[in-house]
Structure formats: C-alpha cells, structure tokens
Design an enzyme around this catalytic site. Sequence first.
Site, mmCIF file in Angstrom:
data_model
loop_
_atom_site.group_PDB
_atom_site.id
_atom_site.type_symbol
_atom_site.label_atom_id
_atom_site.label_comp_id
_atom_site.label_asym_id
_atom_site.label_seq_id
_atom_site.Cartn_x
_atom_site.Cartn_y
_atom_site.Cartn_z
ATOM 1 N N HIS A 140 0.833 -1.157 -0.169
ATOM 2 C CA HIS A 140 0.246 0.170 0.212
ATOM 3 C C HIS A 140 0.905 1.326 0.123
ATOM 4 O O HIS A 140 1.323 1.517 0.988
ATOM 5 C CB HIS A 140 -0.869 -0.047 1.331
ATOM 6 N N GLY A 144 -3.208 -4.109 11.888
ATOM 7 C CA GLY A 144 -3.844 -4.413 10.460
ATOM 8 C C GLY A 144 -5.323 -4.440 10.426
ATOM 9 O O GLY A 144 -5.823 -3.976 9.686
ATOM 10 N N HIS A 178 -28.374 -15.929 24.770
ATOM 11 C CA HIS A 178 -27.415 -16.115 25.859
ATOM 12 C C HIS A 178 -26.773 -17.047 26.300
ATOM 13 O O HIS A 178 -25.877 -17.229 27.244
ATOM 14 C CB HIS A 178 -28.104 -15.181 27.203
ATOM 15 N N ARG A 181 -17.673 -19.123 39.008
ATOM 16 C CA ARG A 181 -17.518 -17.590 38.616
ATOM 17 C C ARG A 181 -17.464 -16.865 40.280
ATOM 18 O O ARG A 181 -16.518 -15.953 40.496
ATOM 19 C CB ARG A 181 -18.749 -17.166 37.962
#
Length: 672
Positions: A35, A123, A481, A365
């Site tokens: 480029h 990128g 979900h 969790r």
Amino acid sequence: MSKGTQKKQPTIDDLCINTIRTLSMDAVQKANSGHPGAPMGLAPAGYVLWTRVMKYNPKNPDWPDRDRFVLSGGHASMLLYSLLHLTGYDLSLEDIQNFRQWGSKTPGHPEYGHTPGVETTTGPLGQGFANAVGMSMAERHLAACFNRPGHDIVDHYTYVMCGDGDMMEGVSSEAASLAGHLGLSKLICLYDDNGISIEGTTGIAFTENVAKRFDAYHWQVIKVKDGSDPDAIEQAILAAKAETGKPSLIMLKTHIAHGSPNKQDTADAHGAPLGEEEIKLTKAELGWQEKKPFAIPKKALTAFRNCVKTGEKAEAGWKKAYLKYNRKHPDLADAWVNALTRFMPKGWEANLPRFKPEDGPMATRAASGKVLNAAAAIFPSLMGGSADLAPSNKTFIDGFPEFQKKSYDGRNIRFGVREFAMGAIMSGMFLHGGVRPYGGTFLVFADYIRPAIRLAALMKLPVIYVFTHDSVAVGEDGPTHQPVEHLAALRAIPNLTVIRPADATETAHAWRKAISMNNSPVALILSRQKLPILDAKQTACGVDQGGYLLSNCKGRPKILLIATGAEVHITLKAQEILAGKGIPARVINMPSWELFEENSAEFKNRILPPSIKHRIAVEAGIPMGWERYVGPGGKVIGIDGFGASAPGGTVLEKFGFTADKIVETALGMLKK
C-alpha cells in the site's frame, strides 16, 4: 510553470519527507505488493512526529518512559518501516528491500516482537486505535501510582495514526468513547483524512461528521487544512499536548499518493504498486534527484540520525531523574521495577484460597472472584474489570477504587458495554508494560471480543479473559445468551489457552496458571450455576497437565468418561452408577486441551490408553473437536443446535446432561 521561472529548491524538510515517500514507493514496487498511497500522504506527519516531537531512543526501543507510537492503519506499514530505518532502529536498508518477503523483518503489516520499534501488531482496522487507548490508560495509572512531587518517572504520550477505515470500524468508536470519558489527555490521534478507501471515495459509504462525533466523545478536535505542511502539523501536535483534560484528534487533510501525477487522490493508489513508469513520474514531480531505487540522500539520513543523539540524551536525563527518585522513594522504586518485570514472589500461590468440599456447592465464577481478590493483594499490577457485568462476572477487586478520570490509581476499570474495545484495550495495557490486565464478560459474548483475542494470541500476550455463564445452564435468558459453539471457537485460536475448571479448587489453579503464563493469553471458562467442590487431593495440579485421571476404577476399565467444567460432577455420578452395574469406568477431567497437548505422547497415552476404544466425552457445547479424544468408536454428549429458554436445570436435563444419559450412552456402546 511559466517560462523563466524556476522550481523552489527543496528544503531539508522536503528532502526528508520525500525520502520516506520514495522508500515506500520503491519497497512496494519491488515486492509487487503493498500500500504505497497512505505512506506517501502521511510522510510529512510521520516526519514531524518522529523528528520534532516524539521522545524515544532508537538504541533502546524498550526504554520505559518513551512515547508510544501506534500505526493503526497497519497497511501503511512502509511509513513505519521507513521511519524506523531512517531514525536508527535495528532495521537495515536490506530489510526495507525485503518488504513482505519470507523471513524478513518487514512483514506486510507491523508485528509486535518481530520488528524493533513496533509497539503492537496492527492491520485489522480499529484495533490499533483501541490498543493506543489501553497504552494511555496504563501510562495514566502508573503515573498516578508512582509519580511523586518533583519526581515524574512516568510522563509520556501515546500517539496513534489512523485513517478512514479505522474510523469506520466500530471498535474505534467504542474505544474513543471510553477514552473521552476518562479524559486521557496524553492520547493524541493523527487522522489521515484523505477521503479514499479501497472501493473509491469515502463519500460512497462514509459521510458522517467525524469532528462532531469526536467532540461529542469529549475529545479536543484540531483541523489541519494542509496535511503536507510540516509546521502546521507541528503546531497542531503542540496544541494537542497543551490540552490537559481531553484526548486530542488531529484531522489532517492529506492526499493519498501525494505527488503521483496519475494516481494521487485515487483508490488505485491504496493497495497496489504505482508501477515503474508512475514512480518515475512521481519522483520527477517531487523534484527527486536520485536515480536508483531505495536511495537515501546523505543530508536526509544525517537529519534523521540526529534522533539517536536526541533519544540517548533524553533517556540519560530520565535515568538521572530515576536515580534521584530511587534515593527519595526506594520502596516505590522497588515496586516500579517489580511491575515492569512482572516479578512473582516465591511461594505466592500459597496465599490463594483453598476450598473444601464442605464449602460448596459454589459456582466457579464465585470462586474466581475470591481467587482474583486474593491474587490482587499479592500483585499490585493486576487490574481490570468487565463489560458492564462485574456483579455477574465477579471481577471487582474489593477495597480498591475505580479507574476514573480523577482516580487513575484505581484498579477497577468500568469498560462499559464495549467487549471488543475492552479486549483491544487490555492488549494495549499489557503492551505498555507495568500492568497485568484482565477483563470479563459472558461466554456468549466471546463473539464480540474474538478479534482482539486473536491478535493477543498472535502477539503472545498473557492477558486474562474471564468468561462466565458458560453453557445452556444460563437458563431463562434463552439461546441468545447460551453459549454453544463458543468453546470450540476459542479453542480454534492458535496460542490461546482455554481452561474450564470443574470446581472451586480447579478455579484457583486456573488463575494460578493464568497469572504464571508468559506467552499465551488465557480464557477462563466459568459456570453460573453452583457446582460441588471436589476433594482437593484429586484435583491438585491437574490444571497444569490439562487433562488427568480424576477418578480411577477397580481393575481394567471398559470405558473412559471424559468431561470438562460443570459436566465433571455428573460424569462422576455416572461412574458410580456404572460401577454398581459391574462396569468399571475411569473419569478423565480435561480442563484444557491446549495444556494437555503440551504433554509427552507417553503421558497422553497413559491418561487415554489407546487400547481402550470405548470413550464418551461430555461437554455442554458443540461436539466438534472431541473426536480427537474419543476416536472413531467414541461418543460425544454435546449440543448440535442452540439452547432453549427454561430454568437452567431443566435445560441441562432436556439436552441430556445427566448421569443417567451418560450411563445410557455407555451401556449402548458396550452392547455394540
């Protein structure tokens, strides 16, 4: 030009700027790929930033108090490579000539750890912008934690250069919104406002008022009408540095392929070589006197290489200041070094919580939140948050303030509902150095953060992702979900370590492993529902192996039961039922495929004996990938579609995640 007039003699600024342009043109042409347009248009901005403004030392690219530079539009890599070579980094002219070739230091897009001076891999558009936000957040945090009156050992800027494509990508909007909210005044973005994208002018798809958008984000917006005017660019950057309450966006009106008679301001110059003839015409238009490609005039090189002396002087001054700081604040200086080197005190693992069966049942969790808080007490550099789900993800560090505009020393980051930006910001924070970031969301939203995970894995950054609500056990929220394909999708990312612990104890080991990692990001996969806590003697160090024999049987097993995470305890129940029927079975717990694959063939064969063909894998996700472990004669109890809305226990039962279903499958297999 009228008869009798003469072209103006090029100044040293012109010569240096055109050196960047010609190196970029020649490298792209030689590679027949790349480029050229953006480097040609941005050459004046790059020149000003790197020779007049930025603080860095080419001979020590990792100097902690250097300014950071991120080329978010990574396709313009030849701009960065030209600047790195010209200013004296360890990047030779031969490297420039080998642009985009096998094994070169100059790949098509900048890669962190591959090319000296490249701060991040860019990128995929927009991510570099978000990385820069993370770097700026890290700088502000470290400055708040370690600077003291008269002793500013952390005092640098983050510069990010981006284009229209970066502005179109949603992740830049997410990150810019958070940066404005936080008032990151040491973040300066130079926007290549050339109005060209791959398909043509940006007017075909992008007509918003970017200045008003960033003004609404609480950014200072500065416009430079002529992006080829070095003095105007410098004044804009100085005005940005003078702003102490907001990040700054400098909008540079530039021309893609500046100087090309036939391709300036056209999409043709974006992603293809100009062509030999057009390069000749362009060099003539620029007043370039050199005949050979890759020529660097001595005057230009001398001007650029002055940056080496300037950088060495700046670093030497900082070192003197640091010595004074060390004498005045020795404890802080030690903590600073520990943060930069990611120092881990010997035996730190002993301070993590230990769980007993009588402590349960407990959702992994919830266990994760307890372990995180214990680890945070040991590692002051550990900081992070959640994409607006901290109460559910259990990612809040108790007793510490939030990271906000007037409390940059806070360790709890409110990322907002910005999963993608959160991931890219975490990478930027780690790349900056001095902090160890983590971030949480529901596993189903790994889709939103995945591109950032991919680049973190490519860069080998040991950031930590906390994914909770890991299966259809989410229940009433329904299939929107409930993650199904997400474990397989994460496991498909090279160099990402995925760990799905079976109970609280394994969760502690998973965090220990994640914190100890040096060259791989880690995804912790955690349950919403409560799980029994297994005997710690059974699970000790099993995470490190990735897969291990959790429960043996009497005599030679007829079948292997393999499970992960929340499905392990029902597999143990199935083993008991089978034993009652006279069928010996082994239970293999495999919390991490990636860690298991690091073992020797002998170890893996000991855990999964090749002679035992009857195997069942149990995991609340799609079966894809499990065939490598169950073999052609094995079975996988998984989910081939999406979930359903109902209480979590009901959903699990309906989809067959019960001990009875495992037993039924085993009996059917053995009959055959």
